[in-house]
Enzyme design. Structure first.
Site, mmCIF file in Angstrom:
data_model
loop_
_atom_site.group_PDB
_atom_site.id
_atom_site.type_symbol
_atom_site.label_atom_id
_atom_site.label_comp_id
_atom_site.label_asym_id
_atom_site.label_seq_id
_atom_site.Cartn_x
_atom_site.Cartn_y
_atom_site.Cartn_z
ATOM 1 N N HIS A 462 7.529 -1.034 4.128
ATOM 2 C CA HIS A 462 7.323 -2.310 4.819
ATOM 3 C C HIS A 462 7.002 -2.129 6.302
ATOM 4 O O HIS A 462 7.774 -2.571 7.155
ATOM 5 C CB HIS A 462 8.588 -3.177 4.703
ATOM 6 C CG HIS A 462 9.060 -3.396 3.311
ATOM 7 N ND1 HIS A 462 10.370 -3.688 2.996
ATOM 8 C CD2 HIS A 462 8.391 -3.384 2.121
ATOM 9 C CE1 HIS A 462 10.496 -3.826 1.690
ATOM 10 N NE2 HIS A 462 9.310 -3.640 1.126
HETATM 11 C C1 LIG Z 1 5.139 0.620 -3.311
HETATM 12 C C2 LIG Z 1 5.339 -0.630 -2.499
HETATM 13 C C3 LIG Z 1 6.190 -1.611 -2.975
HETATM 14 C C4 LIG Z 1 6.376 -2.785 -2.227
HETATM 15 N N1 LIG Z 1 7.150 -3.767 -2.750
HETATM 16 C C5 LIG Z 1 7.259 -4.946 -2.095
HETATM 17 C C6 LIG Z 1 7.978 -6.018 -2.671
HETATM 18 O O1 LIG Z 1 8.499 -5.910 -3.766
HETATM 19 N N2 LIG Z 1 8.070 -7.172 -1.972
HETATM 20 C C7 LIG Z 1 7.510 -7.317 -0.729
HETATM 21 O O2 LIG Z 1 7.698 -8.374 -0.128
HETATM 22 N N3 LIG Z 1 6.802 -6.318 -0.177
HETATM 23 C C8 LIG Z 1 6.645 -5.150 -0.836
HETATM 24 N N4 LIG Z 1 5.884 -4.157 -0.299
HETATM 25 C C9 LIG Z 1 5.226 -4.392 0.995
HETATM 26 C C10 LIG Z 1 4.102 -5.416 0.926
HETATM 27 O O3 LIG Z 1 3.272 -5.196 -0.179
HETATM 28 C C11 LIG Z 1 3.328 -5.315 2.238
HETATM 29 O O4 LIG Z 1 4.233 -5.588 3.287
HETATM 30 C C12 LIG Z 1 2.166 -6.279 2.336
HETATM 31 O O5 LIG Z 1 1.262 -6.146 1.279
HETATM 32 C C13 LIG Z 1 1.457 -6.060 3.674
HETATM 33 O O6 LIG Z 1 0.417 -6.978 3.810
HETATM 34 P P1 LIG Z 1 -0.744 -6.709 4.857
HETATM 35 O O7 LIG Z 1 -1.693 -7.819 4.770
HETATM 36 O O8 LIG Z 1 -0.105 -6.404 6.163
HETATM 37 O O9 LIG Z 1 -1.429 -5.341 4.409
HETATM 38 P P2 LIG Z 1 -2.024 -4.894 3.010
HETATM 39 O O10 LIG Z 1 -1.506 -5.727 1.906
HETATM 40 O O11 LIG Z 1 -1.779 -3.434 2.928
HETATM 41 O O12 LIG Z 1 -3.578 -5.172 3.134
HETATM 42 C C14 LIG Z 1 -4.403 -4.518 4.074
HETATM 43 C C15 LIG Z 1 -5.765 -4.262 3.451
HETATM 44 O O13 LIG Z 1 -6.708 -4.031 4.484
HETATM 45 C C16 LIG Z 1 -7.625 -3.060 4.058
HETATM 46 N N5 LIG Z 1 -8.277 -2.488 5.238
HETATM 47 C C17 LIG Z 1 -7.708 -1.730 6.205
HETATM 48 N N6 LIG Z 1 -8.618 -1.430 7.143
HETATM 49 C C18 LIG Z 1 -9.779 -2.008 6.754
HETATM 50 C C19 LIG Z 1 -11.088 -2.061 7.321
HETATM 51 N N7 LIG Z 1 -11.368 -1.471 8.482
HETATM 52 N N8 LIG Z 1 -12.052 -2.733 6.647
HETATM 53 C C20 LIG Z 1 -11.778 -3.359 5.473
HETATM 54 N N9 LIG Z 1 -10.553 -3.334 4.903
HETATM 55 C C21 LIG Z 1 -9.568 -2.676 5.540
HETATM 56 C C22 LIG Z 1 -6.763 -2.087 3.289
HETATM 57 O O14 LIG Z 1 -7.538 -1.273 2.420
HETATM 58 C C23 LIG Z 1 -5.810 -3.016 2.556
HETATM 59 O O15 LIG Z 1 -6.294 -3.345 1.280
HETATM 60 C C24 LIG Z 1 5.710 -2.958 -0.986
HETATM 61 C C25 LIG Z 1 4.872 -1.952 -0.512
HETATM 62 C C26 LIG Z 1 4.684 -0.797 -1.253
HETATM 63 C C27 LIG Z 1 3.800 0.277 -0.718
#
Ligand SMILES: Cc1cc2nc3c(=O)[nH]c(=O)nc-3n(C[C@H](O)[C@H](O)[C@H](O)COP(=O)(O)OP(=O)(O)OC[C@H]3O[C@@H](n4cnc5c(N)ncnc54)[C@H](O)[C@@H]3O)c2cc1C
Ligand code: SF4
Lengths: 550, 155
Positions: A462
């Site tokens: 996270h």
């Molecule tokens: C194994 C695992 C289990 C988890 N379990 C839970 C859970 O049960 N409950 C919970 O609340 N949270 C959980 N989490 C955490 C949760 O999934 C994340 O906190 C959340 O998805 C983060 O959201 P985000 O939008 O910050 O990033 P992300 O969901 O990671 O999305 C970011 C996206 O941006 C893309 N990206 C990056 N740079 C670029 C670029 N330059 N151009 C185009 N695309 C780009 C990436 O490829 C990615 O797909 C878990 C995480 C993991 C790894």
């Protein structure tokens, strides 16, 4: 849909198990960047970079609100039928750097990040908690986030939870791994409950972190993005945003590179950056934007976590049932949560701490092993820097576990041992170097040990905080409306804006903030008429933890 | 759109897999055999598809990790001589190999060795036959998943 009509949304067993009612758009508007070999230009009202928990909800709400939206995603689009229930095969494909992102510092911590259409939600465990009230109160006090009270966020949480069908794991699907921990916790009088998850028709296949093959897990790639497509948005998969096109301090568009080699130019007056906590700050830094406060890429919290195994005389088969289905919040006010952490044998083998015959013997007992996690709401803080020689996308994460967090781990592991003994465990395998496997209810060696940060085997799921939100431009990267301080048309919507560790899993917090941002950009009031959930998780968190490190 | 992982043949000690030299393949098999120590009912590492899986991990790793992992394998083989074992890893008797790896695990190289042990473990235990022996049947799960998707119109 699944609203009972009286303004209450069911969250019980029927809602959890019902696999019908999937939303399918008339057209899948995903463009495959691998096929784009030549340059092209599109013109939209908003471009969202990153399609995970922060990006997809903004895209959907803006598109439904009438904007033309482009979503750029570096990762691939995956059909559910491509998920093959084999962690070893899926990990290198769905995780960034084949799941090998590791922090530099003491101890090194594996930090898995998803990289796919749907972002990390494609591989996450599906656990859903709202932001705890005391954390919101801390943000108000420390960062001037006045409008983020529980009441103000309520309609956004409701909306997210409805779209994701957040409902509670029924005991029969929780698996024996959770059952032994529940049994032990109940015998000790410790509070805990079955988790709430974003699923529709989950049958307990046990591989949520490697792509749910039943299509039950409601990751944003099959919930929010299809709704965005139905409203006209287009997802450009396998397409990496490289830089912003700026005119002074006004955003004019994005320049992206498709995996097939072609350049995609997106002309638009607003950009929503949703690359996730590790990559959003580096993207901003490359542009020379967002650094005025000196806080960009700093304040990284990660909720470090570890797994503790226990051997029982009974069959556990931890891969049967929902891997993360139960939690114990008895120490939540100390910043310690216990949550399920089960998986198939190859996942188990990877983190087995022994070598040689001991490794084999442990694995031959795999069917009788339970695995549960200790997660810490960290006061330690790290930072992100660009990795030399790794091109535009490479990141180095620097993070040292402080003494307070190390002590939290010791306390959490001790409690989990007590729970395991109370449940009838024969032995407990500790994730602490130098300590022996514990036997026969004796946690003495652990209690007497002086545990150092470097002795712990940790992972973290996270990452948060590297472009934190706050009213004071001298202390925050984005303002309370998630606009980058000092730039017109540029917003951040992902884990990076979350200004402190939460003590609970963050996806719902990120999605609710994303939804709020979209409504603000549309100039719309908060959504009215969203049904109240019948029940929702209420972890026993009465006070928040450090807003800043140390 | 994205390629489905292909089924891979098992690898004898002199097998070639893309992305890994013959020597590195032999070192991997020897190392995995040492740290996982499979004995019946578990099959030998070379009788599984562990080597091909490891090569796929390498292929998906970022460049610097890939280089470090390959260099790590070679260093593992050269290391025993430096520590007075007189032969390379592959030529040592099994107990001596384990003693050597455990010495590395107690020293400053513990971190990288742990990473390699983890990769060897996931590569080996992810073999369908090995998982089946431990009670996990991926194909049965997929059959159920397919049936649910078709019946209920899921994604
Ligand atoms: C194994 C695992 C289990 C988890 N379990 C839970 C859970 O049960 N409950 C919970 O609340 N949270 C959980 N989490 C955490 C949760 O999934 C994340 O906190 C959340 O998805 C983060 O959201 P985000 O939008 O910050 O990033 P992300 O969901 O990671 O999305 C970011 C996206 O941006 C893309 N990206 C990056 N740079 C670029 C670029 N330059 N151009 C185009 N695309 C780009 C990436 O490829 C990615 O797909 C878990 C995480 C993991 C790894
Ligand atoms: S337990 Fe299985 S069916 Fe349920 S969400 Fe996870 S992978 Fe999907």
């Amino acid at each position: 849909m699944n609203d009972t009509g009286d303004g209450v949304r069911p969250t019980g067993e029927r809602a959890y198990r019902d696999g019908t009612g999937t939303f399918h758009p008339p057209q899948r508007r995903v463009e495959d960047g691998r096929r784009q070999r030549v340059g092209r230009t599109v013109e939209v009202d908003a471009c969202v970079i990153g399609s995970g928990a922060g990006g997809a909800p903004v895209a959907k709400e803006l598109a439904e609100g009438g904007m033309r939206v482009a979503v750029l995603e570096e990762g691939d689009w995956w059909e559910t039928e491509q998920f093959n229930a084999r962690p070893r095969e899926m990990m290198p494909q769905l995780y960034r750097d084949a799941g090998q992102v590791v922090t530099l510092g003491t101890p090194p911590i594996v930090l898995p990040l998803g990289r796919a259409v749907g972002g990390t939600t494609v591989v996450n465990s599906g656990t859903c908690f709202r932001t705890p009230g005391p954390v919101l109160e801390l943000w108000r006090r420390e960062f001037g986030l006045e409008a983020l009270g529980e009441a103000e966020l309520e309609p956004y949480f409701r909306r997210v939870e409805r779209i994701l069908n957040v409902s509670q794991v029924p005991p029969a699907l929780a698996g024996r791994n959770a059952e032994v921990v529940r049994r032990g916790a109940e015998r000790l009088g410790l509070s805990g409950d079955y988790l709430y998850r974003n699923v529709r028709g989950c049958v307990g296949t046990g591989v949520c972190a490697y792509g749910c093959p039943t299509g039950a897990k409601q990751h944003v790639g099959i919930t929010y993005l299809p709704r965005a497509w139905a409203a006209g948005a287009v997802t450009y998969a396998s397409t990496r945003a490289e830089r912003l096109d700026m005119a002074g301090n006004q955003v004019r568009g994005v320049i992206a590179r498709a995996a097939g080699g072609g350049t995609l130019r997106v002309r638009c007056p607003r950009v929503i950056l949703s690359c996730g906590t590790i990559h959003t700050p580096l993207f901003l830094r490359r542009q020379g934007i967002g650094g005025a406060s000196g806080q960009l890429a700093r304040n990284l919290s990660i909720h470090p976590a570890t797994g503790v195994r226990a051997g029982f005389d009974e069959r556990i088969d931890q891969w049967d049932g929902v891997p993360q289905s139960y939690y114990v919040d008895a120490l939540a006010d100390e910043g310690i949560m216990l949550e399920g952490a089960a998986g198939p044998p190859d996942y188990l083998a990877m983190s087995t701490p022994h070598t040689g015959p001991e490794h084999r013997e442990t694995m031959l007992r795999a069917r009788t092993l339970a695995s549960f996690g200790v997660m810490v709401s960290d006061s330690s803080r790290g930072r992100v820097v660009r990795a030399p020689g790794r091109g535009r996308g490479g990141a180095l994460v620097r993070y040292d576990l402080d003494d307070a967090d190390t002590a939290r781990f010791k306390r959490g592991i001790e409690l989990l041992c007590d729970i395991y003994w109370a449940a009838g465990a024969r032995e407990v395998v500790l994730p602490i170097a130098g300590l022996p496997t514990l036997h026969d209810g004796d946690s003495g060696p652990l209690r007497r040990a002086r545990v150092r940060a470097r002795d712990l085997t940790l992972m973290a799921f996270h990452p948060l905080g590297t472009a934190r939100a706050g009213a004071d431009p001298a202390r925050a990267v984005v303002d309370p409306g998630l606009a980058v301080h000092g730039v017109r048309g540029l917003y951040v919507s992902d884990g990076s804006v979350v200004p402190s560790s939460l003590g609970v899993n963050p996806q719902i917090t990120i999605m609710a903030l994303a939804t709020r941002l979209a409504f603000a950009l549309l100039g719309a009031p908060a959504p009215a008429g969203e049904p109240a959930p019948e029940h929702m998780a209420r972890p026993a968190i009465h006070r928040a933890h450090a807003a800043v490190g140390g | 759109m994205s390629a489905r992982p292909s089924a891979t043949a098992t690898a004898g000690p002199s097998a070639r897999v893309p992305g890994l030299g013959r020597r590195e393949a032999a070192i991997f098999l020897s190392f995995a055999d040492t740290v996982l120590a499979p004995r019946p009912p578990l099959p030998a590492v070379a009788d599984t598809d562990a080597l091909a899986a490891f090569a796929r991990f390498l292929g998906a790793s970022p460049g610097p990790n890939r280089i470090a992992l390959r260099a790590g394998l070679r260093a593992l083989d050269a290391g025993p001589r430096a520590l007075g074992f007189r032969r390379g890893l592959c030529a040592l008797a099994p107990e001596r190999r384990l003693a050597y790896v455990q010495r590395l695990q107690a020293g400053p190289l513990a971190g990288p060795v742990k990473a390699l042990v983890g990769l060897a473990a996931v590569s080996y235990y992810g073999d369908d036959r090995v998982m089946g022996l431990l009670g996990y049947d991926a194909d049965a799960r997929l059959a159920r998943a397919r049936e649910l998707r078709e019946r209920e119109g899921r994604w």
